[in-house]
Scaffold this motif. Structure first.
Motif: not given
Length: 540
Positions: A167-178, A238-248
């Motif tokens: 399910p997850i391969g070679w995880p390289a970064g982690l973070g908590t959102l909630t 890069v920075a991704y601003v949440l929330p997500l909508l259909n993976g975007a």
């Protein structure tokens, strides 16, 4: 006249042994690298892009020569080939025979080989990679075209499958959102994966994902609404601003570009972002107005303390804000260092690049081995993912101690959870674990759920190339191995052969485009036992 290029020998990891004499007539590059060297990876990815984009006939031989004992493990090198999707032949030079013939000045070193098989140029260290491009372009430009000299074109020979069947391969970064939502850099699937942790922290459901343009690296969560992630192979953050909508994401921001190989990211007290640009031996700050610049290092690779502008850094990878400044991990020297708020760089651990190891005690005597991840547990304690030692280490009271956990494999990242435990990317084992630092216990996280996302391409090759596809071996051999492609013209027609030992089958790619290869093994001694594997392929 330039010297004759000696042969490349060793254990060929992703191709049959290559007859060096058969490469005469092709422009080539012999590059010496080590899997723990960020500058090596930057050079290999640069060469990969050159071959793919400009010099399709370029022969690249990636010679892995270990710098430290932990890098001598052949399986780790094979994993690196898959993880980084290298399509050039890789040789494991365990006894340093090829190294001795070429006598390169260090890691990485690239030697350009002319069509007459003579060494015509050398680019070493973390030099401007444009120099390497120019050296190759000159050699290609002065050589006769293939049609004129009658030499058989040389294409890529073998590409190893890259996507881990996990399910997850070679995880390289982690973070908590909630408290219960985490985000993971899923390298194997080239995505940021969003997971919902169960209340007891024993499982997590995959709820959403963002497909990244290349393998994601370390990440940092900003204000629980934005995820900053490094894209080391592209030299960008890069920075991704949440929330997500259909993976975007609702927005994508370019925080920094033009970096060499960015790795660790942390948010400073003033809201700015500090990035460890490992390939350029420097720390970079991205301010709130969007500008970025070097705040420490930027010269040659080294481990020299002093003012931020004069200090030498050794491929920094992990960064974290602590009370006294920005703590960072130099993987080249295997040291923990500090950029103080007064603008000075100090080395806090005692080992030099020649004496890495696993030693606890006062910081000035303690040692690490290729550490990669740093997380501030509080103002006074720092958790380190000591990748080369496959351990977790804690810095507290000016001393380094090892968390008494076994069974980890090259962990790369950690993050705090709201209940006082920590989440660990047990990267070599392709899993996440929750660690209680009070009881020193670890609980694997079972990942459930799936997303309908197109998977990355397992193989990339050129029409006419020979590809080695591993086949499943369900029982003792021999087996009938059958290969079928969709569309059918990728390999011409299905075929079946007999194999008596585990390994791979070679096939010639005749068509172009994208498709799938299905490899089936049927045991001759029991016709009911069948195993199948499917791989995606892109043929140019």
């Amino acid at each position: 006249m330039p010297p004759k290029a000696p042969p490349v020998t060793g254990t060929w990891l992703n191709t049959p042994a290559v007859d060096w004499r058969s490469r005469r007539g092709a422009v080539g590059v012999v590059v010496f690298w080590s899997l723990g060297c960020e500058a090596s990876l930057a050079m290999l990815h640069h060469l990969q892009r050159l071959k793919d984009d400009r010099f399709g006939e370029l022969c690249i031989f990636a010679v892995h020569s270990a710098r430290t004992p932990d890098e001598q493990d052949e399986d780790l090198v094979r994993q690196a080939i898959r993880r980084h999707r290298f399509t050039m032949p890789v040789v494991h030079d365990q006894r340093r025979d090829t190294w001795a013939r070429y006598n390169p000045p260090g890691w990485p070193s690239a030697i350009v080989i002319s069509r007459k098989q003579r060494a015509s140029g050398l680019v070493a260290g973390d030099a401007d990679l444009r120099l390497l491009s120019d050296a190759i372009a000159v050699e290609v430009g002065r050589s006769l075209p293939r049609s004129a000299n009658g030499v058989t074109p040389v294409g890529p020979m073998t590409v190893m499958p890259t996507t881990a069947a996990v399910p997850i391969g070679w995880p390289a970064g982690l973070g908590t959102l909630t408290p219960n939502q985490i985000v993971v850099s899923d390298v194997a699937h080239r995505r940021l994966a969003f997971l919902e942790l169960s209340a007891d922290r024993t499982s997590a459901e995959l709820t959403d994902a963002i497909r990244t343009t290349s393998a994601p690296g370390p990440l940092a969560v900003i204000d629980h609404s934005t995820v900053a992630v490094s894209l080391p192979d592209e030299g960008r953050v890069v920075a991704y601003v949440l929330p997500l909508l259909n993976g975007a994401p609702s927005a994508t921001l370019e925080l920094a570009s033009g970096l060499v190989r960015p790795q660790g990211i942390t948010v400073d007290d003033d809201g700015s972002i500090v990035i460890a640009d490992a390939g350029a031996d420097r720390l970079v700050r991205v301010t709130l107005d969007g500008t970025h610049g070097t705040i420490a290092g930027g010269g040659e690779t080294g481990c020299t303390d002093g003012s931020a502008a004069e200090a030498q850094l050794g491929q920094p990878v992990g960064v974290a804000r602590v009370a006294a400044g920005i703590a960072f991990l130099d993987t080249a020297s295997s040291t923990l260092r500090l950029l103080t708020d007064a603008g000075r760089v100090l080395t806090t651990t005692g080992a030099s690049k020649d004496e890495p190891g696993l030693i606890d005690g006062p910081l000035h005597r303690a040692s690490l081995l290729h550490p990669r991840g740093a997380t501030a547990l509080d103002a006074d304690r720092l958790l380190i993912a000591d990748t080369g030692n496959s351990r977790l280490r804690i810095v507290a009271d000016r001393a380094l101690t090892t968390v008494p956990l076994r069974g980890l494999s090259r962990p790369e990242a950690t993050c705090r959870l709201d209940d006082g435990t920590v989440l660990v990317a047990d990267t070599g084992n392709n899993r996440l674990i929750v660690v209680d630092l009070q009881s020193n216990t670890a609980t694997p996280v079972e990942i459930t759920g799936s997303l309908e996302m197109s998977e990355p391409v397992d193989f990339t090759a050129v029409a006419g190339a020979t590809l080695a596809i591993p086949f499943p071996s369900p029982t003792n051999g021999p087996w009938h191995v059958t290969v079928v492609s969709e569309p059918a013209d990728l390999i011409g027609s299905p075929f079946t052969i007999v194999r008596r030992e585990p390994g791979s089958v070679a096939l010639t790619l005749s068509g172009t485009g994208e498709g799938t290869l299905m490899v089936q093994s049927r045991a001759l001694n029991d016709s009911d036992i069948v195993r199948r594997e499917t791989h995606t392929v892109r043929v140019r």
